[in-house]
Design an enzyme around this catalytic site. Structure first.
Site, short mmCIF file in Angstrom:
data_model
loop_
_atom_site.label_atom_id
_atom_site.label_comp_id
_atom_site.label_asym_id
_atom_site.label_seq_id
_atom_site.Cartn_x
_atom_site.Cartn_y
_atom_site.Cartn_z
N PRO A 9 -6.01 -2.11 5.06
CA PRO A 9 -6.37 -1.01 5.99
C PRO A 9 -7.39 -0.03 5.26
CG PRO A 9 -3.98 -0.84 5.13
CD PRO A 9 -4.59 -2.10 4.69
N LYS B 214 -11.48 2.53 8.56
CA LYS B 214 -12.83 3.20 8.49
C LYS B 214 -13.82 2.40 9.40
CE LYS B 214 -16.48 4.84 5.72
NZ LYS B 214 -17.18 3.95 4.49
N GLY C 289 -10.64 0.84 2.34
CA GLY C 289 -11.59 0.37 1.81
C GLY C 289 -10.92 -0.15 0.22
N TYR D 50 -12.67 14.40 0.61
CA TYR D 50 -13.66 13.71 -0.11
C TYR D 50 -15.08 14.41 -0.35
CZ TYR D 50 -10.61 9.56 0.48
OH TYR D 50 -9.51 8.63 0.63
N GLN E 80 0.67 -1.16 -0.03
CA GLN E 80 -0.11 0.07 -0.06
C GLN E 80 0.77 1.00 -0.02
OE1 GLN E 80 -3.25 0.99 -0.36
NE2 GLN E 80 -2.44 3.17 -0.03
N GLU F 188 -13.11 3.73 -6.98
CA GLU F 188 -11.64 3.31 -7.23
C GLU F 188 -11.55 3.43 -8.80
OE1 GLU F 188 -9.78 3.57 -5.20
OE2 GLU F 188 -11.18 3.09 -3.36
N HIS G 38 -11.07 6.83 -10.29
CA HIS G 38 -9.78 7.50 -9.98
C HIS G 38 -8.91 7.29 -11.24
CE1 HIS G 38 -8.71 8.96 -5.98
NE2 HIS G 38 -9.12 7.87 -5.41
N GLU H 293 -9.22 13.19 -4.47
CA GLU H 293 -10.35 12.51 -3.76
C GLU H 293 -11.84 13.17 -3.78
OE1 GLU H 293 -9.89 9.57 -2.93
OE2 GLU H 293 -7.72 9.33 -2.69
N1 BES Z 1 -6.74 6.65 -2.72
C1 BES Z 1 -7.65 6.29 -1.48
C2 BES Z 1 -7.08 5.55 -0.31
C3 BES Z 1 -6.04 6.32 0.36
C4 BES Z 1 -6.06 7.58 0.66
C5 BES Z 1 -4.82 5.73 0.80
C6 BES Z 1 -4.94 8.55 1.25
C7 BES Z 1 -3.75 6.57 1.42
C8 BES Z 1 -4.00 7.82 1.69
C9 BES Z 1 -8.80 5.38 -1.91
O1 BES Z 1 -9.24 5.96 -3.41
C10 BES Z 1 -9.98 5.74 -1.17
O2 BES Z 1 -10.40 6.97 -1.18
N2 BES Z 1 -10.56 4.73 -0.56
C11 BES Z 1 -11.95 4.89 0.33
C12 BES Z 1 -12.88 4.68 -0.01
C13 BES Z 1 -13.97 5.42 -0.76
C14 BES Z 1 -14.97 4.77 -1.31
C15 BES Z 1 -14.07 6.73 0.16
C16 BES Z 1 -11.35 4.02 1.51
O3 BES Z 1 -10.62 3.36 1.70
O4 BES Z 1 -12.14 3.96 2.69
ZN ZN Z 2 -10.25 7.80 -3.30
#
Ligand code: BES
Ligand code: ZN
Length: 613
Positions: free
Chosen positions: A279, A570, A281, A394, A152, A309, A312, A331
């Site tokens: 760790p 989360k 989603g 977000y 990751q 995803e 992105h 985001e």
């Molecule tokens: N890129 C992110 C995950 C991330 C962000 C990892 C910052 C490390 C640092 C991924 O696209 C993401 O936003 N995942 C979210 C899911 C989303 C539906 C809100 C998550 O993991 O909860």
């Molecule tokens: Zn994201």
């Protein structure tokens, strides 16, 4: 109005300083001197030592040919030797030093040489505690037979498994040769071949230039099933059928996004479903999104994560934030596109429910967040980029784009957004580029429907502008009415007729329960709807939260299993945090955490350690 004008003026004076954040505080790279162009990795996956070992070849693009040095980011890497290739094609040893260890940045690797070599080779090994890797024993997998590992890299963890310029400001293509024990399949954020046998190692190529945080690798007992003309699922055999069914609409989502924002530019779009200790989603690794198994609810109710995803692939992977201060460009845009995909594939009703949840969860979070972190553009100087992360980039980011869309109308806004992706494809951008681009098309227009002052309030002020439009979800009317009746004692739980509610209706019902709910009320709900037994991890998390607050004992056993089984931050951080509020809760949490911790990812361990210390 007058007062409003003065406040606007006061922060306008302060805004430029923030708007000019250009440096990447989190990298040792000297971008004005040299940039990585291509990376070749030759690695062996060694489960017995929990390490990756081999070398990285870095092809260099010199901006300042007489610099005489190359500065790379590393964290906990053992550097064995460094070679440089001369113009005559000969390899020579080069001298190098590892700088002192910085808790956030790791150690700079400085390589010195005469001239400006085009190729540098670094022989290295990773540490078992590499922050960007998790090593799972066979017992920690579903099949219990073979070990598993995954990376990751976002935000700044690529440096813990590859020495490189670990900043989203630099893009490079990559290729790799990776060997692993017999029976272990290796996949990367590249051109995976489902038919590869692994004899002689796996070979990968990523011809599109990517930033370092999109480098990714995983290895384990991985089976593959096709789910569309350019999509498939990789996961452990025991999870394959359920995953393929849950995500069967992936092609419909890709096609919907293409209709809105232009061609998908990455070839295949596959999914890798990880063990539950993942760790996050999801992680938008190009060509191969990494996904938590906790979204396999059995009814597709959580597949907006796939939409996220996938989105992105335009917002983030094509157009990338140049440093983590501007993560809202990744985001926020992605959350907006995600909701547009959900609307196109699953309908307006579903999209609106998800918007309302996002808006209301943001408003709740804003009550707790320090004012500076409520801005879309955050100041991360001296901070770990992972710590600066909240719902703001977000949900507030998405809300800004939604507001502009509403004001302009989709006929006007959609083509502009598409042009943003096209004209900045494969570039790294900051909020200044956003203001320039959307400025000429929207904010600075004579009689602008959305004026610059307003967007600057969204970007640089805490909280939400008063003009932020609240979304209404008709499907939540019955939920709000039911909650009101239930809390007032006008109806029993069974009389709410909530048996047919979809996941988002439950999430909305639970999110807005008061914190001082009685145990009797929870017992009534539990008896009618068996919430303590739910297999839906999103519903479970909110139900457990209500249970902790009320001191409702029957949640203890299922919550224990949830906390031990799921390492997605989360879904467990809110619970550890709520438990830690009382001495008895904290004592119970510590006992459970002793069992849960070894199965957690290093990033998740660090977060929980801080809460339960
Ligand atoms: N890129 C992110 C995950 C991330 C962000 C990892 C910052 C490390 C640092 C991924 O696209 C993401 O936003 N995942 C979210 C899911 C989303 C539906 C809100 C998550 O993991 O909860
Ligand atoms: Zn994201």
């Amino acid at each position: 109005m007058r007062i409003l004008k003065w406040t606007l003026l006061a922060w306008l004076v302060a805004a430029p300083a923030l708007a000019e954040i250009k440096r990447d505080h989190h990298s040792a790279a000297r971008l004005d001197e040299v940039r990585i162009k291509h990376l070749y990795l030759d690695l062996d996956v060694q489960f017995d030592k929990q390490q990756l070992a081999g070398f990285a070849d870095l092809s260099l693009d010199w901006k300042k040919p007489d610099a005489g040095r190359l500065d790379l980011d590393t964290r906990d890497l053992s550097i064995d030797r460094v070679l440089v290739k001369t113009d005559a094609g000969k390899w020579h040893r080069a001298s190098f030093t590892l700088g002192s260890r910085n808790a956030i940045k790791g150690q700079a690797l400085t390589i010195r040489f005469a001239g400006h070599p085009n190729l540098v080779r670094v022989y290295y090994r990773t540490s078992p505690k590499a922050s960007g890797l998790q090593w799972l024993s066979p017992e920690q997998t579903l099949g219990k037979q073979k070990p598993f590992m995954f990376s990751q890299a976002q935000a700044a963890h690529a440096r813990s498994f590859v020495p490189l310029q670990d900043t989203p400001a630099v893009r490079f293509t990559y290729s790799a040769h990776v060997t692993a024990p017999q029976g272990i399949r290796v996949v990367m954020s590249a051109d995976n071949d489902p038919n590869a046998t692994g004899a002689g190692g796996y070979r990968f190529n990523m011809p599109q230039p990517i930033p370092s945080y999109l480098l990714a690798i995983a290895a384990g007992d991985l089976a593959f099933q096709s789910i569309g003309p350019r999509s498939g699922v990789y996961t452990e055999p025991g999870r394959l059928a359920a995953a393929a069914k849950e995500f069967e609409d992936t092609e419909a989502m890709i096609a919907a996004t293409e209709r809105l924002y232009g061609p998908y530019r990455w070839g295949r779009y596959d999914l890798l479903i990880l063990p539950p200790s993942f760790p996050f989603g999801g992680m938008e690794n190009p060509r191969l999104s990494f996904i938590t198994p906790t979204v396999i609810a059995g009814d597709k109710s959580l597949v907006s994560l796939i939409a996220h995803e996938l989105a992105h692939s335009w917002s983030g992977n094509l157009v990338t934030n140049e440093s983590w201060e501007h993560i809202w460009l990744n985001e926020g845009f992605t959350s907006y596109v995600e909701n547009r995909i959900v609307e196109a594939v699953f309908g307006q009703n579903q999209a609106k429910m998800e918007q309302v949840i996002s808006q209301r969860e943001l408003m709740a979070e804003l009550k707790e967040l320090p004012a500076p972190d409520q801005r879309l553009v955050v100041d991360l100087a001296g901070r770990d980029p992972d710590d600066g992360l909240s719902g703001v980039p977000y949900d507030k980011g998405q809300w800004l784009l939604r507001t502009i869309e509403k004001r302009l109308g989709r006929d006007t806004f959609d083509p502009i957004l598409r042009e943003w992706f096209d004209s900045h494809a494969f570039q790294s951008v900051g909020t200044d580029e956003f203001l320039n681009f959307f400025g000429t098309r929207i904010f600075d227009k004579h009689d602008a429907a959305f004026p610059r002052l307003e967007v600057e309030e969204w970007l640089y002020q805490p909280g939400l502008p008063a003009s932020a439009p609240l979304t209404a979800a008709p499907a939540f009317d019955v939920v709000d009415a039911a909650r009101t009746d239930f809390l007032a004692g006008a109806k029993s739980a069974a009389a709410l007729q909530a048996g047919s509610w979809v996941t988002q209706q439950w999430l909305h019902f639970l999110n807005e329960l008061p914190t001082d709910l009685s145990q009797d009320k929870l017992a009534d709900l539990d008896a009618a709807y068996h919430l303590s037994d739910t297999k839906n991890a999103e519903i479970a998390m909110r139900w457990f939260l209500a249970g902790i607050r009320a001191g409702y004992e029957p949640i203890r056993a299922p919550m224990r299993a949830h906390l031990i089984g799921i390492g997605r931050r989360k879904l467990m951080m809110p619970l550890w945090g709520e438990l830690a509020k009382t001495p008895a809760g904290k004592a119970w949490a510590r006992e459970v955490y002793q069992v849960a911790r070894p199965g957690y990812h290093p990033i998740a361990q660090a977060s929980v350690d801080a809460v339960l210390k």
